[in-house]
Design a protein around this motif. Structure first.
Motif, PDB file in Angstrom:
ATOM      1  N   ASP A  10       0.834  -1.204   0.000  1.00  0.00           N
ATOM      2  CA  ASP A  10       0.000   0.000   0.000  1.00  0.00           C
ATOM      3  C   ASP A  10       0.872   1.259   0.000  1.00  0.00           C
ATOM      4  N   ARG A  14       1.110   4.074  -2.958  1.00  0.00           N
ATOM      5  CA  ARG A  14       0.868   5.497  -2.716  1.00  0.00           C
ATOM      6  C   ARG A  14       2.015   6.350  -3.233  1.00  0.00           C
ATOM      7  N   ASP A 165       2.634  11.575   1.056  1.00  0.00           N
ATOM      8  CA  ASP A 165       2.310  10.921  -0.211  1.00  0.00           C
ATOM      9  C   ASP A 165       3.571  10.531  -0.979  1.00  0.00           C
TER      10      ASP A 165
END
Length: 473
Positions: A10, A14, A165
């Motif tokens: 994940d 991202r 991010d």
């Protein structure tokens, strides 16, 4: 699939999406992240000093000059230089491309993994990170779990300052790192030992991921007869016992002739007393071994040869006294492994030729040192040995100049960083040519039907001609 693997996937997704969206590309974004890193460094100074003290009993003096100050300088240099580093680099052209534009563009690799060690856990995590940020990459840092307190600060506090991010920190030991390496990265930067370096390189090879490996080695130190013995002893002692000897570029053994060996040993003994007092254990300026496991490994080396100075230990405090060994055999553990502790073996050689032969029979080290007031000896040693870095008449100083590259060669590593070398390491050098879509008549000579006259014309426009004459001896 483990929850850790899910988390890694994940996180990578991202970061990769952020990179592909071009978020890290603009200079303004890179500068903002570098400024945020500087803010992290300033606002958490006290906590980092405390963590380094807890992990390694690192004196604040050593923590400042070898951890925080070095990182601060690297950040400031990157901020000051980023615009020039990012500029396209023009290159010379041949006559066939004289009307074209040719240049090298530095572009980021993508999502970078930085795996850091425990001995300088702030510096060796953040300096590569600075280069990766400056080059426009997204980054995952993996601080060492061995330096637990510092790992916690870097993994918990640092992400609050950076764009989450684009940047992330992960924790864990061997198992977690192995799972992390199953993922595809665009670049891997690892600092550690050659054994783990091989594992990193093997994992990277599965995805054809480029790597920088900053590894260790047994750094030789040759002391020539012509030298200032007192100065030599002070400089060797400082570099060997700095951070309790847990330094990848510390001198790992000393070679000298029997002519000066006795004088050097007495000078080393006097220097240790001068630096750390009658009982070094009470000195506030001497660090400790990082863990019980590392303590036991280093303490076992005290059984090698004969202890001339030091040798005292306290496992409860992970304390090993600054120690000088003599009568060491080449087959002893202390001469087979990188010591990474406050132990210094001193061996005898007949002179510089035997010293160089001794060094060259072994793997290429991360650093090589020579002490001599005779410049001819210094340059002879430099010419006839190979190492990642080199310093004459001192130790470690080659790493304090950030306009010099830092890196190993052969067994001690591959790749380099510090200053602009960090930016270059994390940048793909893209070869670019921009031509006109017109002027097609100029291209006629390269198209079929081919002819000798066209070939000769093309060669005259593209071949590099040798200048001057060459005499073969």
């Amino acid at each position: 699939m483990s929850s850790n693997m899910d988390t890694y996937s994940d996180t990578l997704l991202r970061l990769r999406q952020s990179f592909q969206n071009g978020k890290t590309r603009p200079a303004q974004f890179r500068l903002a992240q570098l400024e945020a890193l500087a803010k992290f460094l300033e606002e958490n100074r006290t906590e980092m000093f405390q963590c380094l003290k807890k992990d390694l009993n690192k004196p604040s003096f050593e923590a400042e000059i070898s951890e925080l100050s070095m990182v601060k300088s690297e950040i400031n240099l990157a901020i000051n230089s980023l615009s020039s580093w990012m500029k396209d680099e023009s290159v010379s052209r041949n006559m066939a491309t004289y009307l074209d534009t040719a240049f090298i563009r530095s572009e980021p690799f993508g999502v970078v993994l930085i795996i850091a060690p425990w001995n300088y856990p702030v510096q060796l995590t953040l300096i590569p990170l600075i280069g990766a940020i400056a080059a426009g990459n997204c980054v995952i840092i993996k601080p060492s779990e061995v330096s637990q307190s510092t790992e916690k600060v870097l993994s918990e506090l640092l992400p609050r300052y950076l764009d989450q991010d684009c940047f992330a920190a992960v924790c864990g030991g061997v198992e977690e790192t192995s799972r992390l390496l199953e993922n595809r990265f665009d670049y891997i930067f690892f600092t550690g030992n050659p054994t783990v370096g091989k594992i990193i390189m093997t994992a990277a090879a599965k995805h054809l991921t480029p790597v920088t490996l900053e590894l260790g080695g047994k750094n030789p130190c040759y002391v020539h007869d012509e030298c200032d013995i007192k100065n030599v002893a002070r400089r060797i002692s400082w570099t060997r016992f700095f951070n309790a000897g847990q330094t990848c570029i510390a001198p790992d053994y000393v070679l000298c002739s029997e002519n000066i060996k006795e004088k050097l040993l007495k000078a080393l003994q006097a220097t240790i007393h001068e630096f750390y007092g009658e009982d070094p254990k009470q000195s506030p300026d001497l660090g400790r071994i990082v863990s019980d496991r590392h303590f036991q490994r280093v303490a076992a080396m005290l059984k090698c040869g004969k202890i001339l100075v030091g040798g005292q230990t306290d496992q409860a405090e992970k304390y090993i006294a600054p120690t000088v060994l003599v009568d060491v055999a080449e087959s002893d553990q202390v001469m087979q492994e990188e010591i990474f502790g406050p132990i210094l073996p001193v061996l005898s050689v007949s002179g510089i030729d035997e010293a160089i032969h001794f060094i060259n029979q072994r793997e290429k080290p991360l650093a090589a040192y020579v002490f001599s007031s005779n410049s001819q000896i210094v340059y002879d040693f430099l010419e006839r040995t190979s190492s990642g870095g080199f310093c004459a008449n001192d130790g470690m100083m080659q790493t304090t100049i950030i306009s010099l590259p830092f890196g190993g060669v052969g067994h001690s590593g591959m790749g380099m960083y510090h200053g602009k070398f960090s930016f270059d390491t994390f940048s793909h050098k893209r070869a670019c040519v921009i031509r006109s879509d017109g002027r097609e008549k100029l291209n006629d000579v390269r198209y079929p039907p081919y002819s000798d006259s066209h070939l000769n014309f093309i060669l005259s426009m593209t071949e590099v001609k040798k200048k001057g004459s060459c005499v073969l001896l």
